[in-house]
Design a protein around this motif. Structure first.
Motif, PDB file in Angstrom:
ATOM      1  N   SER A   8      -1.203  -3.352  16.332  1.00  0.00           N
ATOM      2  CA  SER A   8      -0.486  -2.458  15.416  1.00  0.00           C
ATOM      3  C   SER A   8      -1.147  -2.450  14.039  1.00  0.00           C
ATOM      4  CB  SER A   8       0.978  -2.873  15.279  1.00  0.00           C
ATOM      5  OG  SER A   8       1.678  -2.595  16.468  1.00  0.00           O
ATOM      6  N   ALA A   9      -1.540  -3.603  13.571  1.00  0.00           N
ATOM      7  CA  ALA A   9      -2.210  -3.689  12.277  1.00  0.00           C
ATOM      8  C   ALA A   9      -3.565  -2.988  12.317  1.00  0.00           C
ATOM      9  CB  ALA A   9      -2.385  -5.147  11.866  1.00  0.00           C
ATOM     10  N   GLN A  10      -4.255  -3.126  13.422  1.00  0.00           N
ATOM     11  CA  GLN A  10      -5.578  -2.515  13.556  1.00  0.00           C
ATOM     12  C   GLN A  10      -5.493  -0.989  13.562  1.00  0.00           C
ATOM     13  OE1 GLN A  10      -7.480  -3.339  17.305  1.00  0.00           O
ATOM     14  NE2 GLN A  10      -9.516  -2.884  16.507  1.00  0.00           N
ATOM     15  N   VAL A  11      -4.544  -0.430  14.316  1.00  0.00           N
ATOM     16  CA  VAL A  11      -4.436   1.028  14.419  1.00  0.00           C
ATOM     17  C   VAL A  11      -3.523   1.627  13.353  1.00  0.00           C
ATOM     18  CG1 VAL A  11      -4.996   1.043  16.870  1.00  0.00           C
ATOM     19  CG2 VAL A  11      -2.589   0.960  16.158  1.00  0.00           C
ATOM     20  N   MET A  12      -2.852   0.755  12.586  1.00  0.00           N
ATOM     21  CA  MET A  12      -1.981   1.156  11.480  1.00  0.00           C
ATOM     22  C   MET A  12      -0.820   2.061  11.918  1.00  0.00           C
ATOM     23  SD  MET A  12      -4.853   1.513   8.489  1.00  0.00           S
ATOM     24  CE  MET A  12      -3.656   1.791   7.213  1.00  0.00           C
ATOM     25  N   HIS A  13      -0.214   1.709  13.049  1.00  0.00           N
ATOM     26  CA  HIS A  13       0.978   2.400  13.529  1.00  0.00           C
ATOM     27  C   HIS A  13       1.991   1.349  13.952  1.00  0.00           C
ATOM     28  CE1 HIS A  13      -0.475   6.514  13.407  1.00  0.00           C
ATOM     29  NE2 HIS A  13      -1.646   6.034  13.813  1.00  0.00           N
ATOM     30  N   HIS A  14       3.238   1.608  13.641  1.00  0.00           N
ATOM     31  CA  HIS A  14       4.293   0.641  13.901  1.00  0.00           C
ATOM     32  C   HIS A  14       4.592   0.500  15.392  1.00  0.00           C
ATOM     33  CE1 HIS A  14       5.160   0.296   9.656  1.00  0.00           C
ATOM     34  NE2 HIS A  14       5.130   1.621   9.566  1.00  0.00           N
ATOM     35  N   ARG A  37       0.864  -1.182   0.000  1.00  0.00           N
ATOM     36  CA  ARG A  37       0.000   0.000   0.000  1.00  0.00           C
ATOM     37  C   ARG A  37       0.894   1.223   0.000  1.00  0.00           C
ATOM     38  NH1 ARG A  37      -4.504  -0.665   4.429  1.00  0.00           N
ATOM     39  NH2 ARG A  37      -4.972   1.365   3.578  1.00  0.00           N
ATOM     40  N   PRO A  38       1.208   1.783  -1.180  1.00  0.00           N
ATOM     41  CA  PRO A  38       2.188   2.860  -1.294  1.00  0.00           C
ATOM     42  C   PRO A  38       1.886   4.070  -0.424  1.00  0.00           C
ATOM     43  CG  PRO A  38       1.386   2.211  -3.470  1.00  0.00           C
ATOM     44  CD  PRO A  38       0.626   1.428  -2.453  1.00  0.00           C
ATOM     45  N   GLU A  39       0.613   4.344  -0.151  1.00  0.00           N
ATOM     46  CA  GLU A  39       0.293   5.515   0.661  1.00  0.00           C
ATOM     47  C   GLU A  39       0.766   5.353   2.102  1.00  0.00           C
ATOM     48  OE1 GLU A  39      -3.303   2.803   1.071  1.00  0.00           O
ATOM     49  OE2 GLU A  39      -1.939   3.366  -0.532  1.00  0.00           O
ATOM     50  N   LEU A  40       1.155   4.143   2.502  1.00  0.00           N
ATOM     51  CA  LEU A  40       1.612   3.897   3.858  1.00  0.00           C
ATOM     52  C   LEU A  40       3.129   3.757   3.967  1.00  0.00           C
ATOM     53  CD1 LEU A  40      -1.123   1.371   5.023  1.00  0.00           C
ATOM     54  CD2 LEU A  40      -1.031   3.833   5.374  1.00  0.00           C
ATOM     55  N   ASP A  41       3.835   3.887   2.855  1.00  0.00           N
ATOM     56  CA  ASP A  41       5.289   3.739   2.898  1.00  0.00           C
ATOM     57  C   ASP A  41       5.909   4.774   3.826  1.00  0.00           C
ATOM     58  OD1 ASP A  41       5.293   1.620   1.191  1.00  0.00           O
ATOM     59  OD2 ASP A  41       5.909   2.770  -0.567  1.00  0.00           O
ATOM     60  N   ARG A  42       6.928   4.366   4.576  1.00  0.00           N
ATOM     61  CA  ARG A  42       7.611   5.257   5.507  1.00  0.00           C
ATOM     62  C   ARG A  42       9.069   5.465   5.114  1.00  0.00           C
ATOM     63  NH1 ARG A  42       2.931   5.480   6.615  1.00  0.00           N
ATOM     64  NH2 ARG A  42       1.991   4.964   8.580  1.00  0.00           N
ATOM     65  N   ILE A  76      13.608  -2.381  10.255  1.00  0.00           N
ATOM     66  CA  ILE A  76      12.784  -3.308   9.493  1.00  0.00           C
ATOM     67  C   ILE A  76      12.147  -4.277  10.477  1.00  0.00           C
ATOM     68  CG2 ILE A  76      12.761  -5.098   7.728  1.00  0.00           C
ATOM     69  CD1 ILE A  76      15.174  -3.648   6.482  1.00  0.00           C
ATOM     70  N   GLY A  77      10.838  -4.208  10.570  1.00  0.00           N
ATOM     71  CA  GLY A  77      10.102  -5.096  11.454  1.00  0.00           C
ATOM     72  C   GLY A  77       9.284  -6.070  10.641  1.00  0.00           C
ATOM     73  N   TYR A  78       8.798  -7.065  11.279  1.00  0.00           N
ATOM     74  CA  TYR A  78       7.973  -8.052  10.597  1.00  0.00           C
ATOM     75  C   TYR A  78       6.909  -8.534  11.569  1.00  0.00           C
ATOM     76  CZ  TYR A  78      10.860 -11.353  13.169  1.00  0.00           C
ATOM     77  OH  TYR A  78      11.496 -12.023  14.161  1.00  0.00           O
ATOM     78  N   ASN A  79       5.885  -9.142  11.015  1.00  0.00           N
ATOM     79  CA  ASN A  79       4.785  -9.693  11.799  1.00  0.00           C
ATOM     80  C   ASN A  79       4.274  -8.707  12.845  1.00  0.00           C
ATOM     81  OD1 ASN A  79       5.075 -12.054  10.381  1.00  0.00           O
ATOM     82  ND2 ASN A  79       6.337 -13.021  11.922  1.00  0.00           N
ATOM     83  N   PRO A  80       3.613  -7.623  12.409  1.00  0.00           N
ATOM     84  CA  PRO A  80       3.111  -6.664  13.393  1.00  0.00           C
ATOM     85  C   PRO A  80       2.068  -7.308  14.291  1.00  0.00           C
ATOM     86  CG  PRO A  80       2.145  -6.228  11.256  1.00  0.00           C
ATOM     87  CD  PRO A  80       3.197  -7.290  11.052  1.00  0.00           C
ATOM     88  N   GLN A 101      10.702  10.516  24.222  1.00  0.00           N
ATOM     89  CA  GLN A 101      10.049   9.247  23.924  1.00  0.00           C
ATOM     90  C   GLN A 101       8.784   9.506  23.117  1.00  0.00           C
ATOM     91  OE1 GLN A 101       9.707   6.451  27.112  1.00  0.00           O
ATOM     92  NE2 GLN A 101       8.021   5.386  26.131  1.00  0.00           N
ATOM     93  N   PHE A 102       8.762   8.991  21.915  1.00  0.00           N
ATOM     94  CA  PHE A 102       7.601   9.111  21.049  1.00  0.00           C
ATOM     95  C   PHE A 102       6.570   8.058  21.413  1.00  0.00           C
ATOM     96  CE2 PHE A 102      10.663  11.426  18.694  1.00  0.00           C
ATOM     97  CZ  PHE A 102       9.967  12.269  17.821  1.00  0.00           C
ATOM     98  N   SER A 103       5.340   8.295  21.000  1.00  0.00           N
ATOM     99  CA  SER A 103       4.306   7.273  21.132  1.00  0.00           C
ATOM    100  C   SER A 103       4.150   6.602  19.763  1.00  0.00           C
ATOM    101  CB  SER A 103       2.979   7.899  21.573  1.00  0.00           C
ATOM    102  OG  SER A 103       2.122   8.132  20.494  1.00  0.00           O
ATOM    103  N   PRO A 104       3.590   5.420  19.716  1.00  0.00           N
ATOM    104  CA  PRO A 104       3.384   4.764  18.427  1.00  0.00           C
ATOM    105  C   PRO A 104       2.540   5.602  17.466  1.00  0.00           C
ATOM    106  CG  PRO A 104       3.028   3.214  20.201  1.00  0.00           C
ATOM    107  CD  PRO A 104       3.199   4.556  20.825  1.00  0.00           C
ATOM    108  N   PHE A 105       1.691   6.459  18.006  1.00  0.00           N
ATOM    109  CA  PHE A 105       0.817   7.268  17.166  1.00  0.00           C
ATOM    110  C   PHE A 105       1.545   8.470  16.563  1.00  0.00           C
ATOM    111  CE2 PHE A 105      -1.751   4.802  20.016  1.00  0.00           C
ATOM    112  CZ  PHE A 105      -2.608   4.188  19.123  1.00  0.00           C
TER     113      PHE A 105
END
Length: 63
Positions: free
Chosen positions: A26-32, A3-8, A18-22, A53-57
């Motif tokens: 994380s998948a539900q809220v669409m934040h890493h 989904r190119p609009e989500l590329d970071r 590089i993460g895998y298997n969110p 310290q950042f939040s996932p959002f």
């Protein structure tokens, strides 16, 4: 499917994680690394990679 609009990935990045298997959350809220027990953002801060310290959002703000 990508989904190119989500590329970071941006030109000029100093560091790429590089993460895998969110988590399902994380998948539900669409934040890493958004799971409540995930220490990713705390570790970035404690290692001196971020100024605070950042939040996932705020994951997009890390760019």
């Amino acid at each position: 499917m990508s989904r190119p609009e989500l590329d970071r990935i941006r030109h000029g990045l100093d560091l790429l994680f590089i993460g895998y298997n969110p988590s399902l959350y994380s998948a539900q809220v669409m934040h890493h690394y958004a799971g409540k027990n995930n220490r990713f953002y705390r570790i970035l801060y404690e290692a001196g990679i971020t100024e605070r310290q950042f939040s996932p959002f705020e994951d997009r703000d890390l760019l």
